[in-house]
Design a protein around this motif. Structure first.
Motif, mmCIF file in Angstrom:
data_model
loop_
_atom_site.group_PDB
_atom_site.id
_atom_site.type_symbol
_atom_site.label_atom_id
_atom_site.label_comp_id
_atom_site.label_asym_id
_atom_site.label_seq_id
_atom_site.Cartn_x
_atom_site.Cartn_y
_atom_site.Cartn_z
ATOM 1 N N THR A 173 0.837 -1.195 0.000
ATOM 2 C CA THR A 173 0.000 0.000 0.000
ATOM 3 C C THR A 173 0.870 1.243 0.000
ATOM 4 O O THR A 173 1.869 1.314 0.714
ATOM 5 C CB THR A 173 -0.909 0.016 1.242
ATOM 6 O OG1 THR A 173 -1.644 -1.206 1.311
ATOM 7 C CG2 THR A 173 -1.885 1.182 1.171
ATOM 8 N N LEU A 174 0.449 2.236 -0.780
ATOM 9 C CA LEU A 174 1.146 3.515 -0.835
ATOM 10 C C LEU A 174 0.248 4.589 -0.254
ATOM 11 O O LEU A 174 -0.908 4.718 -0.661
ATOM 12 C CB LEU A 174 1.501 3.864 -2.275
ATOM 13 C CG LEU A 174 2.296 5.150 -2.460
ATOM 14 C CD1 LEU A 174 3.765 4.903 -2.181
ATOM 15 C CD2 LEU A 174 2.115 5.709 -3.858
ATOM 16 N N LEU A 175 0.790 5.370 0.684
ATOM 17 C CA LEU A 175 0.055 6.489 1.270
ATOM 18 C C LEU A 175 0.686 7.781 0.772
ATOM 19 O O LEU A 175 1.866 8.042 1.010
ATOM 20 C CB LEU A 175 0.121 6.422 2.804
ATOM 21 C CG LEU A 175 -0.525 7.582 3.573
ATOM 22 C CD1 LEU A 175 -2.011 7.710 3.247
ATOM 23 C CD2 LEU A 175 -0.316 7.401 5.086
ATOM 24 N N THR A 176 -0.105 8.589 0.058
ATOM 25 C CA THR A 176 0.423 9.805 -0.536
ATOM 26 C C THR A 176 -0.603 10.928 -0.463
ATOM 27 O O THR A 176 -1.809 10.679 -0.327
ATOM 28 C CB THR A 176 0.828 9.552 -2.005
ATOM 29 O OG1 THR A 176 1.440 10.714 -2.546
ATOM 30 C CG2 THR A 176 -0.368 9.179 -2.861
ATOM 31 N N HIS A 177 -0.128 12.150 -0.564
ATOM 32 C CA HIS A 177 -1.030 13.297 -0.583
ATOM 33 C C HIS A 177 -1.805 13.326 -1.898
ATOM 34 O O HIS A 177 -1.309 12.882 -2.932
ATOM 35 C CB HIS A 177 -0.230 14.591 -0.422
ATOM 36 C CG HIS A 177 -1.071 15.784 -0.106
ATOM 37 N ND1 HIS A 177 -1.708 16.522 -1.089
ATOM 38 C CD2 HIS A 177 -1.390 16.371 1.081
ATOM 39 C CE1 HIS A 177 -2.372 17.515 -0.521
ATOM 40 N NE2 HIS A 177 -2.201 17.443 0.795
ATOM 41 N N HIS A 178 -3.013 13.886 -1.848
ATOM 42 C CA HIS A 178 -3.864 13.827 -3.048
ATOM 43 C C HIS A 178 -3.249 14.571 -4.230
ATOM 44 O O HIS A 178 -3.496 14.208 -5.389
ATOM 45 C CB HIS A 178 -5.275 14.358 -2.727
ATOM 46 C CG HIS A 178 -5.398 15.852 -2.753
ATOM 47 N ND1 HIS A 178 -5.855 16.538 -3.853
ATOM 48 C CD2 HIS A 178 -5.114 16.786 -1.805
ATOM 49 C CE1 HIS A 178 -5.856 17.843 -3.582
ATOM 50 N NE2 HIS A 178 -5.416 18.011 -2.348
ATOM 51 N N VAL A 179 -2.403 15.591 -3.982
ATOM 52 C CA VAL A 179 -1.819 16.315 -5.114
ATOM 53 C C VAL A 179 -0.774 15.481 -5.840
ATOM 54 O O VAL A 179 -0.429 15.776 -6.995
ATOM 55 C CB VAL A 179 -1.199 17.660 -4.673
ATOM 56 C CG1 VAL A 179 -2.224 18.539 -4.003
ATOM 57 C CG2 VAL A 179 0.018 17.440 -3.773
ATOM 58 N N ASP A 180 -0.264 14.431 -5.178
ATOM 59 C CA ASP A 180 0.759 13.584 -5.790
ATOM 60 C C ASP A 180 0.222 12.234 -6.242
ATOM 61 O O ASP A 180 0.966 11.446 -6.851
ATOM 62 C CB ASP A 180 1.907 13.336 -4.795
ATOM 63 C CG ASP A 180 2.689 14.595 -4.472
ATOM 64 O OD1 ASP A 180 2.902 15.408 -5.389
ATOM 65 O OD2 ASP A 180 3.108 14.754 -3.307
ATOM 66 N N ALA A 181 -1.026 11.935 -5.941
ATOM 67 C CA ALA A 181 -1.554 10.598 -6.178
ATOM 68 C C ALA A 181 -1.434 10.169 -7.644
ATOM 69 O O ALA A 181 -1.124 9.011 -7.948
ATOM 70 C CB ALA A 181 -3.012 10.512 -5.728
ATOM 71 N N ARG B 48 -5.194 14.242 2.842
ATOM 72 C CA ARG B 48 -5.229 15.658 2.470
ATOM 73 C C ARG B 48 -4.523 16.550 3.477
ATOM 74 O O ARG B 48 -4.008 17.599 3.107
ATOM 75 C CB ARG B 48 -6.694 16.122 2.326
ATOM 76 C CG ARG B 48 -7.445 15.450 1.182
ATOM 77 C CD ARG B 48 -8.922 15.801 1.230
ATOM 78 N NE ARG B 48 -9.521 15.334 2.486
ATOM 79 C CZ ARG B 48 -10.772 15.596 2.865
ATOM 80 N NH1 ARG B 48 -11.553 16.348 2.087
ATOM 81 N NH2 ARG B 48 -11.230 15.131 4.007
ATOM 82 N N ASN B 49 -4.514 16.151 4.747
ATOM 83 C CA ASN B 49 -3.869 16.964 5.775
ATOM 84 C C ASN B 49 -3.131 16.070 6.760
ATOM 85 O O ASN B 49 -3.180 14.839 6.657
ATOM 86 C CB ASN B 49 -4.888 17.856 6.490
ATOM 87 C CG ASN B 49 -6.026 17.055 7.105
ATOM 88 O OD1 ASN B 49 -5.802 16.037 7.759
ATOM 89 N ND2 ASN B 49 -7.260 17.497 6.895
ATOM 90 N N ARG B 50 -2.467 16.682 7.695
ATOM 91 C CA ARG B 50 -1.627 15.943 8.626
ATOM 92 C C ARG B 50 -2.411 14.917 9.434
ATOM 93 O O ARG B 50 -1.986 13.767 9.587
ATOM 94 C CB ARG B 50 -0.924 16.927 9.576
ATOM 95 C CG ARG B 50 -0.182 16.306 10.743
ATOM 96 C CD ARG B 50 1.111 15.686 10.337
ATOM 97 N NE ARG B 50 1.796 15.076 11.484
ATOM 98 C CZ ARG B 50 2.988 14.515 11.421
ATOM 99 N NH1 ARG B 50 3.650 14.492 10.285
ATOM 100 N NH2 ARG B 50 3.537 13.982 12.500
ATOM 101 N N ASP B 51 -3.574 15.316 9.950
ATOM 102 C CA ASP B 51 -4.374 14.390 10.748
ATOM 103 C C ASP B 51 -4.764 13.163 9.933
ATOM 104 O O ASP B 51 -4.693 12.031 10.422
ATOM 105 C CB ASP B 51 -5.621 15.088 11.286
ATOM 106 C CG ASP B 51 -5.296 16.108 12.381
ATOM 107 O OD1 ASP B 51 -4.168 16.032 12.920
ATOM 108 O OD2 ASP B 51 -6.155 16.956 12.667
ATOM 109 N N GLU B 52 -5.173 13.397 8.698
ATOM 110 C CA GLU B 52 -5.554 12.268 7.841
ATOM 111 C C GLU B 52 -4.348 11.374 7.544
ATOM 112 O O GLU B 52 -4.479 10.147 7.464
ATOM 113 C CB GLU B 52 -6.163 12.766 6.534
ATOM 114 C CG GLU B 52 -7.561 13.321 6.680
ATOM 115 C CD GLU B 52 -8.181 13.667 5.333
ATOM 116 O OE1 GLU B 52 -7.542 13.398 4.280
ATOM 117 O OE2 GLU B 52 -9.303 14.202 5.324
#
Length: 396
Positions: A64-72, A86-90
């Protein structure tokens, strides 16, 4: 949000095989703005990634890859499931969910920074993972197994490059002899070598080292157009040159040879040369003998063999660097170093890994280093470069 995965990359399959062999639950690879070069050697992005990203490779389940939506979108063809934050908490919530039930992960972390080429993850990120109840262990052996083993094609190209460097270094010694009367300088010899690299379609971002007499006692001396010495009769000359082909995926070759300008090698220089090549050969023979016995060798152990050889002959204080370094996409690459001096490299010397063996003795008036390249194959270690046995004599 998740995307449909593509076929699993071979690097991930290789990682899972290692995880199973070593009974490690998972590998968590973190990167931020190319802070961790291992990340892009495991998974491919189609462009610049601007936010923190985590790749989790579990022992057996899909990665699994976890990435910010702007880089997805940069990972749409990566072959793994993509989770987006989308943010730090998420990000923290998604990371916790991704690691749920996992007690231990390997990361590019080295306790107390003992192995700098392994220590790629910042302390805060390690603290974050540990705050989720997950133990962090080093990925030192895992990352070299997955990303640093050479393909057969890379080995073949490396050997060709090493042979070419062997020809070039001897051409450089002849160049010195042919231009002695013209007061040839170290810098001019370095320029000659660089021109030969161009001829052979080899490249290097720096070097070579062309060093005479006391300059040869500085292991990383490089002559410039202003500080360069004229080479004369009676001089000691050390040349260290490294390069790789101008092709994607190629790996380096790196050798060091020495010569004397004159009719015969002085007794002092010959004595030191003999000790250095004796230490070099003792280290390679130790690796070969250990392999025959079925013994696994760590980098620091090979260093210790050569260092003891030099110490026993009274020159230990003049051997001031590690025995050898990993060779790969970079001339000093990411796998195990033969080092029990600058660090205590506990990584194993595994099949598929290339490295240098280069003991040196650096006296105030001159220095001697003999560097060969070696490869640990499935049938044992062997030299992959030309091996200097005698001091080259340069005659004008």
């Amino acid at each position: 949000m998740a995307t449909t995965p593509q076929p699993v990359p071979s690097s991930i399959a290789s990682a899972q095989a290692f995880l199973a062999q070593e009974e490690i639950p998972g590998w968590l690879i973190h990167d931020y703005r190319s802070s961790n070069p291992i990340f892009r050697q495991v998974i491919t992005a189609s462009g610049h990634v601007t936010r923190p990203v985590f790749l989790f490779v579990p022992l057996s389940a899909p990665s699994t890859l976890l990435t910010h939506h702007v880089d997805a979108g940069k990972f749409s063809q990566s072959g793994v499931e993509i989770r987006v934050y989308r943010n730090r908490d998420e990000m923290v919530e998604q990371l916790a969910a991704m690691l749920a039930g996992v007690k231990t992960v390997a990361m590019e972390y080295s306790p107390q920074g003992a192995l700098p080429r392994v220590s790629r993850v910042d302390a805060g990120t390690v603290e974050l993972v540990r705050s989720l109840g997950v133990e962090v262990i080093t990925s030192a052996d895992l990352m070299q197994f997955v990303t640093q083993r050479w393909t057969p094609e890379q080995l073949e190209d490396h050997r060709h490059s090493a042979d070419t460097l062997g020809r070039i270094v001897n051409e450089a010694f002849r160049f010195i002899g042919e231009h002695l009367k013209e007061q040839v300088t170290e810098f001019q010899v370095a320029e000659f070598i660089r021109s030969r690299f161009d001829d052979e379609s080899l490249s290097s971002p720096d070097g070579p080292i062309v060093a005479t007499n006391a300059h040869a006692s500085d292991p990383h001396y490089e002559p410039g157009s202003e500080n360069s010495s004229v080479i004369r009769q009676g001089d000691w000359v050390l040349i260290d040159l490294w390069a790789k082909p101008d092709a994607e995926g190629s790996v380096y070759a790196d050798i060091t040879w020495v010569a004397y300008v004159g009719e015969s090698v002085p007794k002092r220089q010959q004595e030191i040369f003999d000790i250095v090549i004796g230490a070099r050969d003792a280290a390679l023979e130790y690796l070969a003998d250990s392999f025959r016995k079925g013994d696994s060798v760590q980098g620091w152990q090979a260093d210790g063999v050569a260092r003891k050889y030099i110490e026993d002959r009274g020159y230990g204080e003049f051997f001031t660097h590690r025995l050898g370094h990993s060779i790969g996409y970079e001339v000093h690459s990411e796998a195990v170093n033969l080092d029990g001096f600058e660090t205590q490299d506990t990584r194993r010397i595994i099949p598929g890994i290339g490295f240098s063996i280069e003991p040196g003795i650096y006296l105030p008036e001159f220095g001697v280093r003999s560097e060969i390249d070696a490869y640990m194959s499935e049938t044992g270690p062997y030299a992959t470069s030309p091996v200097q046995r005698e001091v080259v004599l340069i005659r004008g």
